[in-house]
Scaffold this active site. Sequence first.
Site, PDB file in Angstrom:
ATOM      1  N   GLN A  86       0.847  -1.199   0.000  1.00 46.00           N
ATOM      2  CA  GLN A  86       0.000   0.000   0.000  1.00 46.00           C
ATOM      3  C   GLN A  86       0.881   1.247   0.000  1.00 46.00           C
ATOM      4  O   GLN A  86       0.387   2.357  -0.091  1.00 46.00           O
ATOM      5  CB  GLN A  86      -0.888   0.009   1.247  1.00 46.00           C
ATOM      6  CG  GLN A  86      -1.858  -1.151   1.304  1.00 46.00           C
ATOM      7  CD  GLN A  86      -2.450  -1.320   2.692  1.00 46.00           C
ATOM      8  OE1 GLN A  86      -3.421  -0.654   3.052  1.00 46.00           O
ATOM      9  NE2 GLN A  86      -1.859  -2.173   3.486  1.00 46.00           N
ATOM     10  N   ASN A  87       2.189   1.037   0.137  1.00 43.60           N
ATOM     11  CA  ASN A  87       3.097   2.176   0.257  1.00 43.60           C
ATOM     12  C   ASN A  87       3.403   2.781  -1.110  1.00 43.60           C
ATOM     13  O   ASN A  87       3.521   2.067  -2.102  1.00 43.60           O
ATOM     14  CB  ASN A  87       4.399   1.755   0.929  1.00 43.60           C
ATOM     15  CG  ASN A  87       4.152   1.247   2.336  1.00 43.60           C
ATOM     16  OD1 ASN A  87       3.090   1.491   2.902  1.00 43.60           O
ATOM     17  ND2 ASN A  87       5.114   0.538   2.895  1.00 43.60           N
ATOM     18  N   HIS A 104      -1.611   1.598  -4.139  1.00 42.79           N
ATOM     19  CA  HIS A 104      -2.021   2.996  -3.987  1.00 42.79           C
ATOM     20  C   HIS A 104      -1.160   3.967  -4.780  1.00 42.79           C
ATOM     21  O   HIS A 104      -1.109   5.150  -4.458  1.00 42.79           O
ATOM     22  CB  HIS A 104      -2.033   3.376  -2.492  1.00 42.79           C
ATOM     23  CG  HIS A 104      -3.078   2.633  -1.709  1.00 42.79           C
ATOM     24  ND1 HIS A 104      -3.054   2.493  -0.343  1.00 42.79           N
ATOM     25  CD2 HIS A 104      -4.195   1.976  -2.131  1.00 42.79           C
ATOM     26  CE1 HIS A 104      -4.102   1.783   0.048  1.00 42.79           C
ATOM     27  NE2 HIS A 104      -4.804   1.451  -1.018  1.00 42.79           N
ATOM     28  N   GLY A 175       2.946  -4.466   8.973  1.00 38.44           N
ATOM     29  CA  GLY A 175       2.826  -3.028   9.199  1.00 38.44           C
ATOM     30  C   GLY A 175       1.656  -2.333   8.537  1.00 38.44           C
ATOM     31  O   GLY A 175       1.820  -1.249   7.983  1.00 38.44           O
ATOM     32  N   THR A 176       0.492  -2.937   8.610  1.00 39.74           N
ATOM     33  CA  THR A 176      -0.693  -2.218   8.119  1.00 39.74           C
ATOM     34  C   THR A 176      -1.806  -2.365   9.141  1.00 39.74           C
ATOM     35  O   THR A 176      -2.013  -3.450   9.696  1.00 39.74           O
ATOM     36  CB  THR A 176      -1.167  -2.709   6.730  1.00 39.74           C
ATOM     37  OG1 THR A 176      -2.459  -2.148   6.466  1.00 39.74           O
ATOM     38  CG2 THR A 176      -1.231  -4.216   6.617  1.00 39.74           C
ATOM     39  N   SER A 177      -2.530  -1.263   9.398  1.00 35.28           N
ATOM     40  CA  SER A 177      -3.613  -1.317  10.381  1.00 35.28           C
ATOM     41  C   SER A 177      -4.846  -2.000   9.799  1.00 35.28           C
ATOM     42  O   SER A 177      -5.837  -2.178  10.501  1.00 35.28           O
ATOM     43  CB  SER A 177      -3.959   0.100  10.845  1.00 35.28           C
ATOM     44  OG  SER A 177      -4.453   0.852   9.753  1.00 35.28           O
TER      45      SER A 177
HETATM   46  P1  OAD Z   1      -1.465   2.862   9.122  1.00 37.73           P
HETATM   47  O1  OAD Z   1      -0.771   4.087   9.590  1.00 37.73           O
HETATM   48  O2  OAD Z   1      -2.962   2.850   9.171  1.00 37.73           O
HETATM   49  O3  OAD Z   1      -0.968   1.595   9.966  1.00 37.73           O
HETATM   50  C1  OAD Z   1       0.390   1.408  10.212  1.00 37.73           C
HETATM   51  C2  OAD Z   1       0.592   0.088  10.934  1.00 37.73           C
HETATM   52  O4  OAD Z   1       1.987  -0.112  11.070  1.00 37.73           O
HETATM   53  C3  OAD Z   1      -0.038   0.025  12.334  1.00 37.73           C
HETATM   54  O5  OAD Z   1      -0.727  -1.212  12.516  1.00 37.73           O
HETATM   55  C4  OAD Z   1       1.198   0.100  13.253  1.00 37.73           C
HETATM   56  O6  OAD Z   1       1.036  -0.624  14.481  1.00 37.73           O
HETATM   57  C5  OAD Z   1       2.251  -0.556  12.393  1.00 37.73           C
HETATM   58  N1  OAD Z   1       3.649  -0.193  12.717  1.00 37.73           N
HETATM   59  C6  OAD Z   1       4.124   0.928  13.294  1.00 37.73           C
HETATM   60  N2  OAD Z   1       5.457   0.876  13.417  1.00 37.73           N
HETATM   61  C7  OAD Z   1       5.846  -0.319  12.895  1.00 37.73           C
HETATM   62  C8  OAD Z   1       7.099  -0.976  12.719  1.00 37.73           C
HETATM   63  N3  OAD Z   1       8.255  -0.412  13.088  1.00 37.73           N
HETATM   64  N4  OAD Z   1       7.112  -2.198  12.131  1.00 37.73           N
HETATM   65  C9  OAD Z   1       5.959  -2.790  11.742  1.00 37.73           C
HETATM   66  N5  OAD Z   1       4.751  -2.213  11.881  1.00 37.73           N
HETATM   67  C10 OAD Z   1       4.694  -1.001  12.450  1.00 37.73           C
HETATM   68  O7  OAD Z   1      -0.923   2.568   7.640  1.00 37.73           O
HETATM   69  P2  OAD Z   1      -1.536   1.647   6.484  1.00 37.73           P
HETATM   70  O8  OAD Z   1      -2.284   0.493   7.048  1.00 37.73           O
HETATM   71  O9  OAD Z   1      -0.437   1.374   5.525  1.00 37.73           O
HETATM   72  O10 OAD Z   1      -3.606   5.319   1.660  1.00 37.73           O
HETATM   73  O11 OAD Z   1      -2.558   2.625   5.802  1.00 37.73           O
HETATM   74  C11 OAD Z   1      -3.266   2.200   4.675  1.00 37.73           C
HETATM   75  C12 OAD Z   1      -3.526   3.361   3.746  1.00 37.73           C
HETATM   76  O12 OAD Z   1      -4.136   4.426   4.481  1.00 37.73           O
HETATM   77  C13 OAD Z   1      -2.297   4.006   3.158  1.00 37.73           C
HETATM   78  O13 OAD Z   1      -1.814   3.336   2.009  1.00 37.73           O
HETATM   79  C14 OAD Z   1      -2.763   5.386   2.815  1.00 37.73           C
HETATM   80  C15 OAD Z   1      -3.526   5.674   4.081  1.00 37.73           C
HETATM   81  O14 OAD Z   1      -4.521   6.605   4.035  1.00 37.73           O
HETATM   82  C16 OAD Z   1      -3.788   6.423   0.902  1.00 37.73           C
HETATM   83  O15 OAD Z   1      -3.255   7.486   1.132  1.00 37.73           O
HETATM   84  C17 OAD Z   1      -4.710   6.200  -0.272  1.00 37.73           C
END
Ligand code: OAD
Length: 236
Positions: A86-87, A104, A175-177
């Site tokens: 998603q990055n 994305h 690392g995705t929520s």
């Molecule tokens: P989020 O910010 O929602 O989630 C990040 C996740 O990474 C959380 O579950 C954290 O606990 C975890 N995390 C934090 N530090 C970490 C580490 N060092 N190692 C592993 N995990 C860690 O980000 P996404 O789920 O990627 O889309 O968000 C999805 C989409 O929402 C993105 O692609 C973006 C955003 O809005 C668009 O902009 C279209």
Amino acid sequence: MKKLVILTGAGMSAESGISTFRDSGGLWEQHRVEDVATIEGYVRNPQLVIDFYNERRRQLPTVRPCRGHELVAALEQYFDVTVITQNVDDLHERAGSTNVIHLHGELMKATSSRQPNDPSQIIMLPADRLDIHMGDLAADGSQLRPFIVWFGEAVPEIERAAEISAEADIYVVIGTSLNVYPAAGLVQFVPDRTPIYLIDPKDVPWTASHRFRHIKKGASEGMEELTRMLKLIAED
Ligand code: OAD
């Protein structure tokens, strides 16, 4: 070779120094998602949106892949690996992953405002001219825009990602929520026989499901542990 599919989110790049979105101090605390990451926001104020992504893009040359990205790339020695991310950064590619699907979009690319998903409109921005400006035009004469899939837009790669998820022998989520659909729904395509490993220091919505084997660590440390486990499977 077994098919290994790795779905990554912002936490994958956190240890490289790129902010996540929803953690405390994350990007969506500092910017209104409606303003900078929706198609409506872009139509209302293209300059604001273009500037937001120019700032993100300028950060890329200053960061490097983390150990986690490197370990993901190294798994290609043992498995047929597809990374579905998603990055919008290019850290998987810079770490050496050769098969990356960007759900994305990609920060280093720009496209047409009129036909954003037409491959003939998509260009790579040159390293010495990273910013997009108002007035820069795509091949079709419309304003050049970031090649990013905003909320409210179709996700053109989702079908390919779903097909690949449905064929996985091993599935890994890092690392995705799992808040944002359709990306979060991909795990539902994973066959019942396929183990799903999850690397995240926090619980995410589906952690409680028996399907997930949760390695509750950051991306790099978690990938060290997972690599040890997966090497045993590969040698089986
Ligand atoms: P989020 O910010 O929602 O989630 C990040 C996740 O990474 C959380 O579950 C954290 O606990 C975890 N995390 C934090 N530090 C970490 C580490 N060092 N190692 C592993 N995990 C860690 O980000 P996404 O789920 O990627 O889309 O968000 C999805 C989409 O929402 C993105 O692609 C973006 C955003 O809005 C668009 O902009 C279209």
